[in-house]
Design an enzyme around this catalytic site. Structure first.
Site, PDB file in Angstrom:
ATOM      1  CB  CYS A   2      64.293  39.831   4.068  1.00  0.00           C
ATOM      2  SG  CYS A   2      63.632  41.426   3.609  1.00  0.00           S
ATOM      3  NE  ARG A  27      68.257  35.712   2.499  1.00  0.00           N
ATOM      4  CZ  ARG A  27      68.197  35.099   1.329  1.00  0.00           C
ATOM      5  NH1 ARG A  27      69.240  34.429   0.899  1.00  0.00           N
ATOM      6  NH2 ARG A  27      67.118  35.147   0.598  1.00  0.00           N
ATOM      7  CD1 TRP A  74      68.764  45.594   0.892  1.00  0.00           C
ATOM      8  CD2 TRP A  74      66.985  45.240  -0.412  1.00  0.00           C
ATOM      9  NE1 TRP A  74      68.970  46.256  -0.299  1.00  0.00           N
ATOM     10  CE2 TRP A  74      67.898  46.062  -1.118  1.00  0.00           C
ATOM     11  CE3 TRP A  74      65.799  44.889  -1.038  1.00  0.00           C
ATOM     12  CZ2 TRP A  74      67.654  46.523  -2.408  1.00  0.00           C
ATOM     13  CZ3 TRP A  74      65.553  45.356  -2.326  1.00  0.00           C
ATOM     14  CH2 TRP A  74      66.487  46.161  -2.991  1.00  0.00           C
ATOM     15  CG  ASN A  98      63.186  36.804   1.487  1.00  0.00           C
ATOM     16  OD1 ASN A  98      63.276  37.896   0.933  1.00  0.00           O
ATOM     17  ND2 ASN A  98      63.851  35.747   1.076  1.00  0.00           N
ATOM     18  N   GLY A  99      60.287  38.621   0.671  1.00  0.00           N
ATOM     19  CA  GLY A  99      59.577  38.631  -0.608  1.00  0.00           C
ATOM     20  C   GLY A  99      58.715  39.874  -0.724  1.00  0.00           C
ATOM     21  CD  GLU A 480      82.704  42.411 -12.050  1.00  0.00           C
ATOM     22  OE1 GLU A 480      81.609  42.803 -12.480  1.00  0.00           O
ATOM     23  OE2 GLU A 480      82.853  41.948 -10.916  1.00  0.00           O
ATOM     24  CE  LYS A 484      82.477  43.681  -8.001  1.00  0.00           C
ATOM     25  NZ  LYS A 484      81.854  42.443  -8.467  1.00  0.00           N
ATOM     26  CD  GLU A 487      79.429  45.828  -6.344  1.00  0.00           C
ATOM     27  OE1 GLU A 487      78.259  45.560  -6.090  1.00  0.00           O
ATOM     28  OE2 GLU A 487      80.183  45.029  -6.924  1.00  0.00           O
ATOM     29  CG  HIS A 503      82.655  57.298 -31.599  1.00  0.00           C
ATOM     30  ND1 HIS A 503      82.632  57.855 -32.861  1.00  0.00           N
ATOM     31  CD2 HIS A 503      83.404  56.169 -31.698  1.00  0.00           C
ATOM     32  CE1 HIS A 503      83.316  57.074 -33.692  1.00  0.00           C
ATOM     33  NE2 HIS A 503      83.794  56.045 -33.004  1.00  0.00           N
ATOM     34  CE  LYS A 602      77.120  37.543  -2.690  1.00  0.00           C
ATOM     35  NZ  LYS A 602      78.142  38.212  -3.507  1.00  0.00           N
TER      36      LYS A 602
HETATM   37  C1  F6R Z   1      78.015  42.956  -7.985  1.00  0.00           C
HETATM   38  C2  F6R Z   1      77.065  41.882  -7.790  1.00  0.00           C
HETATM   39  C3  F6R Z   1      75.751  41.970  -8.495  1.00  0.00           C
HETATM   40  C4  F6R Z   1      75.249  40.558  -8.877  1.00  0.00           C
HETATM   41  C5  F6R Z   1      73.829  40.645  -9.458  1.00  0.00           C
HETATM   42  C6  F6R Z   1      73.334  39.300  -9.922  1.00  0.00           C
HETATM   43  O1  F6R Z   1      79.213  42.724  -7.311  1.00  0.00           O
HETATM   44  O2  F6R Z   1      77.304  40.967  -7.071  1.00  0.00           O
HETATM   45  O3  F6R Z   1      75.810  42.800  -9.606  1.00  0.00           O
HETATM   46  O4  F6R Z   1      76.134  40.009  -9.801  1.00  0.00           O
HETATM   47  O5  F6R Z   1      72.958  41.148  -8.480  1.00  0.00           O
HETATM   48  O6  F6R Z   1      73.293  38.380  -8.869  1.00  0.00           O
HETATM   49  P1  F6R Z   1      73.267  36.830  -9.128  1.00  0.00           P
HETATM   50  O7  F6R Z   1      74.547  36.456  -9.766  1.00  0.00           O
HETATM   51  O8  F6R Z   1      73.101  36.221  -7.765  1.00  0.00           O
HETATM   52  O9  F6R Z   1      72.098  36.555 -10.019  1.00  0.00           O
END
Ligand code: F6R
Length: 607
Positions: A2, A27, A74, A98-99, A480, A484, A487, A503, A602
């Site tokens: 948020c 956010r 969010w 927020n929280g 990774e 990517k 998501e 396996h 984010k």
């Molecule tokens: C994926 C992504 C998330 C963050 C994860 C940790 O693209 O961005 O998997 O890497 O939520 O976030 P941080 O790095 O902010 O602790």
């Protein structure tokens, strides 16, 4: 998650809030709302959906006023809906939050037993009602705020104001970020800096356990016990444009292209360019002398960076390294001591699970170094030492430049410790440090393949699943790449170790399953070629990721992503670029919301 925003000043507050909330949408974006004080009362507008939906609801006649608060949500408690959108109000107060208020059920029951009616399913709504209750018992707004936060358990960044004092907005912080923006004759409260950069560059960061007030002319801060705190604003040097798209279709693409610059910024000032040795003034290396073990802790993409670092650290520092997912670590009984080095990796520096993992590790006396992007974020502030990645604001939800700068920072840290402990020769440290200095130009070269990747992406837009395989540190990049893709394109993807296929997962291979094979060099090169043969023999469509001119891989693959020739050390950083571009183009061609994929936000500031 948020985003919260508050404004007091001469401008029309509706415009300030709506424009500011657009910069906070990263956010959370499942509902938005604003409350403006106008004509003696609050004008409240709330809407499910993104800011565009709110703007439509408000219509052409925006409420006029000079103080107000806004929120982009969010959802945690209560589905996304108009009723659950913030701000929440009582008779005389409006509030954004927020929280998560962990004891909201108890507070709600108590208030309901006193006749309070709730209009949402949120945890947040208890706060204005609790404050209102205090006001009705004769307290001032300020007293009510201090009294109320003493009863709240959980995480909160709140902004609240009242009909009685509409030009005073109060903020309180515990475990969720909040800043004050200090202007001329106007002041702001915000979850993050980009929302206020159009108006001021002067920022005060609140710490946990603090309350603040802004009006047009001044601000003050106290702790939760009302002890005054003096804190001068800091000047923000980011350009405003850095927080915008600069002509790219999406933030994610802009951020992929920013990587040469971001990596150069991450390296800047950290290499003694005469001797080609890492120089990290921010890390107290002598304090690591007795360290016998490293634990890297992170989530998601940052966890993948940790996996790569494990390979580097074990090879060059030659001590045991473990990699932990924060959300698991926090609930285990990890064995740590004061000779363990704990490294926390987090782009946002606010990830709740990683913060909780820090709290778990703290009593052991282990030294904690964090690798963060957001300056003054909670994880950065709570660490013994912090290495900032200097990637600049990352707005796209899918992490790109934050990831490669985390890797760069981890590589520098590894080399600095290896040099300090003499675990490898000085010549080796110098050689690898020099290699790091060439990284920005290598990444620049990788970006030239964008048009080719865009074409190749067409082959994947209708597939159901994709398998990414790699070995060694490229296994982390396979994970990774798969994260990517899933998501942002919503295509199911998995990363697997090449040697593990036989396996179990090889049973999945048929002509409908594309396999992205990362063929790194080193001892597993030939093994990866065999893994490609295995999946090809079962009909898979192979996309090979290899070094330029690698004819063996070219021959075996239907699609090819060639990266510039490099060392085993730098390869994981370099080969992550085509995978970022591939995910971007697949998602874009499928018409997905690349920068704000569904169900994500984010920074994950809740558990
Ligand atoms: C994926 C992504 C998330 C963050 C994860 C940790 O693209 O961005 O998997 O890497 O939520 O976030 P941080 O790095 O902010 O602790």
């Amino acid at each position: 998650m948020c985003g919260i925003l508050g404004y007091v000043g001469p401008q029309n507050v509706s415009e300030v809030l709506i424009e500011g909330l657009r910069k906070l949408e990263y956010r959370g974006y499942d509902s938005t709302g604003i409350a403006v004080f106008s004509k003696g009362d609050f004008q409240l507008y709330r809407s499910k959906g993104k800011i565009a939906a709110l703007v439509e609801k408000i219509g052409s006649e925006k409420p006029q006023g000079h103080s107000g608060i806004g929120h982009t949500r969010w959802a945690t408690h209560g589905k996304p809906s108009d009723e659950n959108a913030h701000p929440h109000r009582s008779e005389n107060l409006v509030l954004v939050h927020n929280g998560i208020i962990e004891n909201h059920v108890e507070i709600r029951q108590e208030l309901e037993s006193r006749g309070v009616c709730f209009s949402s399913e949120t945890d947040t709504e208890v706060i204005p009602h609790l404050m209102e209750h205090c006001v009705k018992e004769g307290m001032s707004i300020e007293d009510a705020l201090y009294s109320c936060i003493a009863k709240l358990k959980g995480a909160f960044a709140i902004a609240v104001f009242s009909k009685q004092q509409p030009e005073k907005i109060y903020a309180a912080k515990n475990a969720s970020p909040i800043i004050l923006g200090i202007g001329q004759g106007e002041n702001f409260i915000s979850s993050d800096i980009p929302a206020i950069l159009d108006h001021t560059r002067k920022v005060v960061v609140l710490e946990d356990g603090e309350v603040a007030m802004i009006d047009r002319e001044k601000y003050w801060i106290t702790d939760f016990d009302r002890n005054p705190i003096e804190r001068d604003p800091k000047e923000i040097t980011w350009s405003r444009i850095a927080a915008e798209k600069e002509g790219y279709k999406h933030f994610m693409l802009k951020e992929i292209y920013e990587q040469p610059r971001a990596l150069a910024d991450c390296l800047r000032g950290r290499v003694d360019e005469k001797q080609y040795l890492p120089a990290l003034p921010e890390v107290s290396l002598p304090k690591l002398e007795s360290m016998h073990r490293v634990i890297l802790i992170a989530c998601g993409t940052s966890w993948h960076a940790a996996l790569v670092a494990k390979y580097w650290m074990e090879s060059f520092i030659k001590i045991p390294v473990e990699v932990e997912v924060s959300s698991e670590f926090r609930y285990r009984d990890p064995v740590l001591d004061s000779n363990t080095l704990v490294i926390l990796i987090s782009q946002s520096g606010e990830t709740a699970d990683t913060l909780a993992a820090m709290t778990k590790a703290k009593p052991s006396g282990a030294r904690m170094i964090s690798i963060c992007n957001v300056i003054d974020s909670s994880i950065a502030r709570k660490s013994d030492d912090v290495m900032y990645t200097h990637a600049g604001p990352e707005i796209g939800v899918a992490s790109t430049k934050a990831f490669t700068t985390q890797l760069t920072a981890l590589a520098l840290l590894t080399l600095a410790i290896a040099y300090q402990r003499k675990s490898i020769s000085n010549a080796e440290v110098r050689d690898m440090t020099q290699q790091l200095l060439h990284l920005p130009s290598l990444i620049e070269e990788c970006l030239d393949m964008n048009p080719h990747v865009e074409k190749l992406a067409k082959e994947l837009i209708d597939v159901r699943d994709v398998l990414y395989i790699g070995r060694g540190s490229s296994y982390a990049i396979a994970l990774e790449g798969a994260l990517k893709l899933k998501e942002i394109s919503y295509i199911h993807a998995e990363g697997y170790m090449g040697g593990e296929l036989k396996h179990g997962p090889i049973a999945l291979i048929d002509k409908d399953l594309p396999v992205v094979a990362l063929v790194s060099g080193g001892p597993t090169y030939e093994k990866m070629l065999s893994n490609i043969e295995e999946v090809k023999a079962r009909g898979a469509f192979v996309i090979g990721v290899c070094e330029q001119g690698d004819q063996k891989v070219q021959k075996q693959s239907r699609g090819i992503l060639e990266v510039p020739q490099t060392s085993d050390f730098l390869r994981p950083i370099v080969e992550s670029i085509p995978l970022q571009l591939l995910s971007y183009h697949v998602a874009e061609q499928r018409g997905c919301d690349v920068d704000q994929p569904r169900n994500l936000a984010k920074s994950v500031t809740v558990e």
